[in-house]
Design a protein around this motif. Structure first.
Motif, PDB file in Angstrom:
ATOM      1  N   LYS A 150      -0.745  -1.456 -11.785  1.00  0.00           N
ATOM      2  CA  LYS A 150      -2.196  -1.588 -11.945  1.00  0.00           C
ATOM      3  C   LYS A 150      -2.627  -2.873 -11.246  1.00  0.00           C
ATOM      4  O   LYS A 150      -2.551  -3.948 -11.827  1.00  0.00           O
ATOM      5  CB  LYS A 150      -2.569  -1.628 -13.425  1.00  0.00           C
ATOM      6  CG  LYS A 150      -2.269  -0.326 -14.153  1.00  0.00           C
ATOM      7  CD  LYS A 150      -2.646  -0.417 -15.613  1.00  0.00           C
ATOM      8  CE  LYS A 150      -2.339   0.907 -16.303  1.00  0.00           C
ATOM      9  NZ  LYS A 150      -2.633   0.844 -17.752  1.00  0.00           N
ATOM     10  N   TYR A 151      -3.150  -2.722  -9.986  1.00  0.00           N
ATOM     11  CA  TYR A 151      -3.255  -1.476  -9.219  1.00  0.00           C
ATOM     12  C   TYR A 151      -2.598  -1.645  -7.853  1.00  0.00           C
ATOM     13  O   TYR A 151      -2.557  -0.763  -7.063  1.00  0.00           O
ATOM     14  CB  TYR A 151      -4.728  -1.090  -9.042  1.00  0.00           C
ATOM     15  CG  TYR A 151      -5.320  -0.544 -10.309  1.00  0.00           C
ATOM     16  CD1 TYR A 151      -5.144   0.804 -10.646  1.00  0.00           C
ATOM     17  CD2 TYR A 151      -6.000  -1.360 -11.188  1.00  0.00           C
ATOM     18  CE1 TYR A 151      -5.681   1.307 -11.812  1.00  0.00           C
ATOM     19  CE2 TYR A 151      -6.523  -0.849 -12.353  1.00  0.00           C
ATOM     20  CZ  TYR A 151      -6.362   0.477 -12.666  1.00  0.00           C
ATOM     21  OH  TYR A 151      -6.871   0.979 -13.827  1.00  0.00           O
ATOM     22  N   ARG A 152      -2.139  -2.873  -7.595  1.00  0.00           N
ATOM     23  CA  ARG A 152      -1.475  -3.159  -6.343  1.00  0.00           C
ATOM     24  C   ARG A 152      -0.374  -4.194  -6.580  1.00  0.00           C
ATOM     25  O   ARG A 152      -0.580  -5.175  -7.288  1.00  0.00           O
ATOM     26  CB  ARG A 152      -2.452  -3.757  -5.319  1.00  0.00           C
ATOM     27  CG  ARG A 152      -3.175  -2.782  -4.400  1.00  0.00           C
ATOM     28  CD  ARG A 152      -2.239  -2.165  -3.387  1.00  0.00           C
ATOM     29  NE  ARG A 152      -2.939  -1.696  -2.212  1.00  0.00           N
ATOM     30  CZ  ARG A 152      -3.441  -0.479  -2.036  1.00  0.00           C
ATOM     31  NH1 ARG A 152      -3.319   0.404  -2.997  1.00  0.00           N
ATOM     32  NH2 ARG A 152      -4.049  -0.144  -0.913  1.00  0.00           N
ATOM     33  N   GLY A 158      -5.269   2.288  -6.717  1.00  0.00           N
ATOM     34  CA  GLY A 158      -5.612   1.113  -5.930  1.00  0.00           C
ATOM     35  C   GLY A 158      -6.969   1.233  -5.275  1.00  0.00           C
ATOM     36  O   GLY A 158      -7.786   0.300  -5.298  1.00  0.00           O
ATOM     37  N   VAL A 176      -3.714  -7.031  -9.553  1.00  0.00           N
ATOM     38  CA  VAL A 176      -2.439  -7.050  -8.846  1.00  0.00           C
ATOM     39  C   VAL A 176      -1.298  -7.486  -9.757  1.00  0.00           C
ATOM     40  O   VAL A 176      -1.505  -8.117 -10.800  1.00  0.00           O
ATOM     41  CB  VAL A 176      -2.478  -7.994  -7.624  1.00  0.00           C
ATOM     42  CG1 VAL A 176      -3.619  -7.614  -6.682  1.00  0.00           C
ATOM     43  CG2 VAL A 176      -2.590  -9.453  -8.037  1.00  0.00           C
ATOM     44  N   CYS A 236       0.841  -1.191   0.000  1.00  0.00           N
ATOM     45  CA  CYS A 236       0.000   0.000   0.000  1.00  0.00           C
ATOM     46  C   CYS A 236       0.880   1.245   0.000  1.00  0.00           C
ATOM     47  O   CYS A 236       1.968   1.252   0.581  1.00  0.00           O
ATOM     48  CB  CYS A 236      -0.899  -0.025   1.245  1.00  0.00           C
ATOM     49  SG  CYS A 236      -1.945   1.430   1.450  1.00  0.00           S
ATOM     50  N   PRO A 288      -5.271  -7.101  -1.066  1.00  0.00           N
ATOM     51  CA  PRO A 288      -5.540  -5.662  -0.969  1.00  0.00           C
ATOM     52  C   PRO A 288      -6.958  -5.309  -0.548  1.00  0.00           C
ATOM     53  O   PRO A 288      -7.224  -4.146  -0.208  1.00  0.00           O
ATOM     54  CB  PRO A 288      -5.256  -5.159  -2.395  1.00  0.00           C
ATOM     55  CG  PRO A 288      -4.344  -6.193  -2.991  1.00  0.00           C
ATOM     56  CD  PRO A 288      -4.834  -7.479  -2.413  1.00  0.00           C
ATOM     57  N   CYS A 322      -8.818  -7.477  -6.415  1.00  0.00           N
ATOM     58  CA  CYS A 322      -8.005  -6.345  -6.832  1.00  0.00           C
ATOM     59  C   CYS A 322      -7.139  -6.771  -8.022  1.00  0.00           C
ATOM     60  O   CYS A 322      -6.715  -7.928  -8.113  1.00  0.00           O
ATOM     61  CB  CYS A 322      -7.123  -5.915  -5.667  1.00  0.00           C
ATOM     62  SG  CYS A 322      -6.173  -4.396  -5.959  1.00  0.00           S
ATOM     63  N   ALA A 373      -7.480  -1.491   0.577  1.00  0.00           N
ATOM     64  CA  ALA A 373      -8.148  -0.773  -0.508  1.00  0.00           C
ATOM     65  C   ALA A 373      -9.621  -1.148  -0.608  1.00  0.00           C
ATOM     66  O   ALA A 373     -10.480  -0.296  -0.870  1.00  0.00           O
ATOM     67  CB  ALA A 373      -7.440  -1.059  -1.832  1.00  0.00           C
TER      68      ALA A 373
END
Length: 353
Positions: A338-340, A186, A317, A41, A156, A315, A160
């Motif tokens: 994109k995105y974690r 995220g 990842v 994060c 995440p 998410c 998130a």
């Protein structure tokens, strides 16, 4: 829990490096967990670099943890050895104030204990996070991970996901509501997925035209380039809710004009003064609200995992090993993920039993 392996920052300017340390001994109400995956994060970087002025060192970051239970204390009733569980942004609270008794431990009136960088409420040692091989956490602050969830994409969700789910749920977003999501990092892309699953009509606000097609692939109904005044004006008085995930200062006034009367602009990314100032007329003349929301309590954290399992939400990842973490932080600062990022801890420390 001796001989825990991890990566830590030793100062606000040092890179993350291998760090061996001892976890505290488990207590009767603790769950011992072998960490399988940990999300990366932006808050990890902010804390370690002392951007918020509250850093402690050495610090092992990480508060999006998926792991396997290795042992439970005699007072633990909800979890058993071998179970897949999650740990999010906090690991303790006072448990007796009005917020805690309402299942809103993140608003603990005595201050919740963060997963890393905070003093343990019993022995005063500083908590260390999930960029490591194992962790021990009080039962109340552990959640069950449904079997149908992918462990990498669900890590995440513990930050998130809950950060965006909690305000959407609290303010009653449901089918037919018009929700604007500001920013698509995220937090933003999870906000889009969750609001769509709740039945809302979702519009993404972005400064970048290259996000338009990507946002549509995520299922949004509309995309507005926020730097285009004509596009912004065309949505005046349109939205019931705006979920604002932008973590830096930005002008809220143009967005407030897009809300219906009684509309709510929810801040989940910004934790510094609002600049430029709000024009109060945007609020007073239409009974609009600017609100804030911080992660979610433990009941909601379990709820969002169950919701994601029901709606097949995860998410987006990129999985890395811990030796790639400094490069990942550099890329994260540039928005090049994109995105974690999610750390595969077993591949990172293959020799740890």
């Amino acid at each position: 829990m001796a001989n825990t392996q991890g990566y830590a920052a030793q100062s606000a300017t040092s890179p993350l490096e291998h760090f061996a340390f001892d976890r505290r001994q488990p207590r009767p109400d603790d769950v011992s967990i072998e960490i399988l995956y940990c999300g990366v994060c932006h808050s990890d970087l902010h804390f370690a670099r002392n951007d918020w002025g509250n850093g402690t060192w050495p610090v092992v970051p990480g508060h999006e943890i998926i792991g396997r239970v290795t042992a439970v204390g005699p007072e633990v009733s909800k979890f058993k050895e071998g179970q897949i569980v999650g740990v999010g942004c906090m690991v303790d609270s006072c448990e007796h104030c009005s917020a805690c008794e309402s299942g809103l431990e993140q608003y603990c009136l005595e201050g919740m204990t963060p997963t890393y960088g905070g003093p343990d409420r019993v022995d005063g040692t500083i908590t260390q996070g999930g960029y490591s091989t194992q962790v021990v956490v009080k039962e109340r602050f552990v959640v069950n991970v449904p079997d149908s969830l992918d462990f990498t994409t669900s890590a995440p969700v513990l930050c998130a996901g809950i950060t965006t789910y909690s305000p959407l749920k609290h303010y009653g977003v449901k089918e037919g509501h018009k929700v604007g999501v500001i920013g698509m990092g995220g937090l933003g892309h999870m906000g889009v997925k969750l609001a769509l699953a709740m039945g809302a009509e979702v519009t993404l606000f972005t400064r970048s035209e290259n996000k338009i097609e990507e946002a549509k692939r995520h299922g949004v109904h509309h995309v507005v380039v926020s730097t285009d005044d004509s596009q912004m004006e065309s949505y005046a008085g349109y939205f019931d809710y705006l979920l604002d995930t932008v973590p830096v200062q930005h002008d809220l006034n143009p967005y407030l004009q897009l809300l219906k009367f009684d509309g709510i602009h929810i801040l989940v990314g910004l934790i510094e003064p609002i600049e430029p100032p709000l024009n109060a007329a945007n609020l007073v003349t239409s009974r609009k609200v600017v609100a804030g929301s911080l992660i979610g309590g433990m009941p909601e954290t379990q709820e969002v995992l169950d919701f994601c399992a029901e709606h097949n939400i995860g998410c987006d990842v990129e999985v890395i090993t811990i030796d790639q973490i400094n490069e990942a932080w550099e890329r994260m600062q540039k928005g090049d993920v994109k995105y974690r990022f999610v750390i595969d801890m077993k591949k990172s420390f293959p020799d740890v039993a």
